[in-house]
Design a protein around this motif. Structure first.
Motif, PDB file in Angstrom:
ATOM      1  N   SER A  15       0.995  -1.041   0.093  1.00  0.00           N
ATOM      2  CA  SER A  15       0.126  -0.040   0.167  1.00  0.00           C
ATOM      3  C   SER A  15       0.804   1.254   0.283  1.00  0.00           C
ATOM      4  O   SER A  15       2.457   1.284   0.246  1.00  0.00           O
ATOM      5  N   LEU A  16       0.126   2.487   0.068  1.00  0.00           N
ATOM      6  CA  LEU A  16       1.168   3.757  -0.367  1.00  0.00           C
ATOM      7  C   LEU A  16       0.068   4.676   0.492  1.00  0.00           C
ATOM      8  O   LEU A  16      -1.169   5.046  -0.428  1.00  0.00           O
ATOM      9  N   LYS A  17      -0.097   5.493   1.105  1.00  0.00           N
ATOM     10  CA  LYS A  17      -0.520   6.681   1.920  1.00  0.00           C
ATOM     11  C   LYS A  17       0.083   7.261   1.418  1.00  0.00           C
ATOM     12  O   LYS A  17       0.975   7.444   1.975  1.00  0.00           O
ATOM     13  N   PHE A  18      -1.182   8.875   1.727  1.00  0.00           N
ATOM     14  CA  PHE A  18      -0.811   9.855   1.045  1.00  0.00           C
ATOM     15  C   PHE A  18      -1.932  10.768   1.525  1.00  0.00           C
ATOM     16  O   PHE A  18      -2.228  10.650   1.420  1.00  0.00           O
ATOM     17  N   SER A  19      -0.404  12.697   1.745  1.00  0.00           N
ATOM     18  CA  SER A  19      -1.795  13.604   2.521  1.00  0.00           C
ATOM     19  C   SER A  19      -0.300  14.469   1.501  1.00  0.00           C
ATOM     20  O   SER A  19       0.474  14.748   2.258  1.00  0.00           O
ATOM     21  N   LEU A  20      -1.658  15.481   1.375  1.00  0.00           N
ATOM     22  CA  LEU A  20      -0.487  16.717   0.502  1.00  0.00           C
ATOM     23  C   LEU A  20      -0.559  18.134   1.637  1.00  0.00           C
ATOM     24  O   LEU A  20      -1.767  18.566   2.305  1.00  0.00           O
ATOM     25  N   ILE A  21       0.127  18.580   3.032  1.00  0.00           N
ATOM     26  CA  ILE A  21       0.169  19.363   3.952  1.00  0.00           C
ATOM     27  C   ILE A  21      -0.033  20.613   4.019  1.00  0.00           C
ATOM     28  O   ILE A  21       2.244  20.817   3.460  1.00  0.00           O
ATOM     29  N   ASN A  22      -0.015  21.188   4.233  1.00  0.00           N
ATOM     30  CA  ASN A  22       0.394  22.731   4.658  1.00  0.00           C
ATOM     31  C   ASN A  22       1.245  23.104   5.926  1.00  0.00           C
ATOM     32  O   ASN A  22       0.274  23.074   7.207  1.00  0.00           O
ATOM     33  N   PRO A  23       2.300  22.983   6.161  1.00  0.00           N
ATOM     34  CA  PRO A  23       2.751  22.435   7.576  1.00  0.00           C
ATOM     35  C   PRO A  23       2.906  24.325   8.355  1.00  0.00           C
ATOM     36  O   PRO A  23       2.563  23.623   9.543  1.00  0.00           O
ATOM     37  N   LEU A  30      -5.012  17.498   0.653  1.00  0.00           N
ATOM     38  CA  LEU A  30      -5.362  16.285  -0.506  1.00  0.00           C
ATOM     39  C   LEU A  30      -4.981  14.574   0.264  1.00  0.00           C
ATOM     40  O   LEU A  30      -4.070  15.150   0.853  1.00  0.00           O
ATOM     41  N   THR A  31      -5.737  13.820   0.282  1.00  0.00           N
ATOM     42  CA  THR A  31      -5.896  12.376   1.110  1.00  0.00           C
ATOM     43  C   THR A  31      -5.523  11.104  -0.482  1.00  0.00           C
ATOM     44  O   THR A  31      -5.921  11.755  -0.741  1.00  0.00           O
ATOM     45  N   GLY A  32      -5.233  10.386   0.163  1.00  0.00           N
ATOM     46  CA  GLY A  32      -4.877   9.213  -0.328  1.00  0.00           C
ATOM     47  C   GLY A  32      -4.429   7.749  -0.084  1.00  0.00           C
ATOM     48  O   GLY A  32      -3.942   7.987   0.679  1.00  0.00           O
ATOM     49  N   LEU A  33      -5.159   6.808  -1.072  1.00  0.00           N
ATOM     50  CA  LEU A  33      -4.098   5.831  -0.743  1.00  0.00           C
ATOM     51  C   LEU A  33      -4.096   4.427  -2.273  1.00  0.00           C
ATOM     52  O   LEU A  33      -5.176   4.626  -2.575  1.00  0.00           O
ATOM     53  N   ALA A  34      -3.376   4.281  -2.389  1.00  0.00           N
ATOM     54  CA  ALA A  34      -2.690   3.259  -3.529  1.00  0.00           C
ATOM     55  C   ALA A  34      -2.742   1.742  -2.911  1.00  0.00           C
ATOM     56  O   ALA A  34      -2.323   1.653  -1.667  1.00  0.00           O
ATOM     57  N   GLU A  35      -3.561   0.649  -2.755  1.00  0.00           N
ATOM     58  CA  GLU A  35      -4.019  -0.412  -1.822  1.00  0.00           C
ATOM     59  C   GLU A  35      -3.527  -2.020  -2.797  1.00  0.00           C
ATOM     60  O   GLU A  35      -4.463  -1.020  -4.298  1.00  0.00           O
ATOM     61  N   GLN A  36      -3.671  -2.750  -2.450  1.00  0.00           N
ATOM     62  CA  GLN A  36      -3.050  -3.948  -3.037  1.00  0.00           C
ATOM     63  C   GLN A  36      -2.398  -3.347  -4.237  1.00  0.00           C
ATOM     64  O   GLN A  36      -2.763  -4.797  -5.558  1.00  0.00           O
ATOM     65  N   LEU A  37      -1.507  -3.688  -4.038  1.00  0.00           N
ATOM     66  CA  LEU A  37      -0.599  -3.195  -4.752  1.00  0.00           C
ATOM     67  C   LEU A  37       0.340  -4.623  -4.935  1.00  0.00           C
ATOM     68  O   LEU A  37      -0.563  -5.566  -4.327  1.00  0.00           O
TER      69      LEU A  37
END
Length: 407
Positions: A15-23, A30-37
């Motif tokens: 899997s690959l979990k990701f977020s786009l954040i202004n620190p 933006l958030t997201g997930l790639a799964e069942q790779l």
């Protein structure tokens, strides 16, 4: 165009979990997930405000392809040129890393060497780092280690009762995990009570499919329940937690189990799933307790609550003062039943749940859940991704030019 976002990457084995954040503003855009790779069902989903983008990942179904699709979507959404750094969650930093670290070849080699301590996690984290380097070759990348927060634990808490040479020669010791989560919720609790974190003493309970309890003194971790691996400590979703080591030898020598079978059993077939025989999901087990109650579901949740309460109580031995308990993680944030059950075992420590407040503190809501006369206990949703973004920003601000980090 101003560069103001950090892309946070949490790479798992499939899997690959990701977020786009202004620190700076703490905004997650933006958030997201790639799964069942690595399977034909591989897919990627991105969430942007009220918009959801879903795509299938075609062969070869790898992390590299997932990241290429992510970059394509970031470009189409006009975000790619606004990213100034990548922050990576890395599970194991061993004794070498107690702070966020700018990634270079030496750091990657060390992460690879530490894979022997986290064979399910570090190789996947390294895969994510290498994949990002290919498509974000001009951006700095930072590793934030799950074990880092626990490097303040004293030797009396991290040394096992084994021959000392095993620590000296093979680094066998308690490391602890979920450090980023414990750090975040402790900082939030300090704000609740209007005290500097350096003066705060908490016991933090991260309860999800994986669970850990951490004693925090003067803002620092001084003991934690997960140890050399993420299987020690309290019972979890599919992990056994603490068991008599003699059981392992009995299973192998007397019952004919292979070591691989035992390893799979204690990590994937035990805990809530093993006792209930039906699910590792706390929600499913709580539902099974209603109406005509399922005895094994009830037993699983009863054992779970008692083990967590017992661990929390044991950690008062590490502290001379206690500002309160923090619940976080999927179960800790959402299960009012589990929280109430745990606190019912801690009346001797003056914890009494306020059921109305407990009911309100769910699904992203935070706050105190104990009565006014009780010692404090809070529910605080964790945000590990924001911590990674924030610590990446802090590190780069101290090492790179203002222009480079896009301030």
């Amino acid at each position: 165009m101003q560069k103001k976002f950090i892309l946070v990457i949490n790479c798992g084995s499939s899997s690959l979990k990701f977020s786009l954040i202004n620190p700076v503003s703490s905004e997650t855009v933006l958030t997201g997930l790639a799964e069942q790779l690595f399977s034909d069902e591989a897919s990627i989903k991105l969430k942007l405000e009220n918009k959801v983008i879903e795509k299938q990942i075609h062969a070869p179904h790898t992390h590299n392809i997932a990241i290429e699709i992510l970059v394509q979507q970031l470009t189409e959404l006009n975000f790619q040129e606004q990213i100034f750094a990548i922050g990576h969650r890395v599970v194991h930093g061993g004794e070498k890393y107690n702070l966020p670290t700018l990634i270079n070849n030496e750091v990657k080699q060390t992460i690879d060497k530490l894979s022997r301590l986290a064979p399910l996690h570090n190789p996947a984290n390294l895969t994510g780092i290498n994949a990002c380097e290919k498509v974000f070759d001009n951006l700095p990348q930072v590793a934030v280690f799950d074990t880092a927060f626990h490097q303040s634990i004293p030797s009396k808490a991290f040394i096992y009762g084994l021959p000392y040479e095993l620590y000296e020669e093979h680094a066998i010791r308690r490391y602890g995990f979920h450090g980023t989560s414990h750090y975040f919720v402790a900082s939030q609790a300090a704000e609740f009570i209007n005290k500097p974190i350096e003066s705060c003493n908490f016991i933090s309970a991260h309860l999800g499919n994986g669970c850990s309890i951490t004693a925090i003194k003067d803002g620092k971790s001084i003991d934690t329940s997960l140890g050399f691996t993420p299987n020690e400590g309290v019972m979890m979703g599919t992990r056994s937690g603490d068991v008599d080591s003699g059981i392992i030898f009995y299973l192998v020598n007397q019952l004919g189990y292979s070591t691989e079978e035992v390893n799979k059993m204690v990590n994937s077939k035990s805990g809530l799933l093993g006792i209930s025989g039906m699910s590792n999901d706390c929600r499913t087990l709580e539902e099974a307790m209603t109406g005509e109650p399922n005895c094994r579901a009830t037993l699983a949740l009863t054992v779970f609550s008692y083990r967590v309460a017992k661990m929390i109580a044991s950690y008062t031995a590490s502290l001379t003062d206690l500002d309160g308990i923090i619940f976080t993680g999927g179960i800790g944030e959402n299960s009012m039943f589990i929280r109430s059950s745990i606190l019912s075992h801690l009346t001797l420590l003056n914890f009494t749940v306020d059921e109305d407040k407990n009911k309100q503190a769910r699904f992203g809501n935070k706050g105190k859940i104990t009565t006014d006369s009780s010692r404090s206990c809070w529910v605080i949703p964790t945000n590990e991704e924001f911590v990674i973004a924030q610590q990446t920003q802090t590190l780069l601000s101290s090492t790179l030019s203002t222009k480079t980090v896009g301030q």
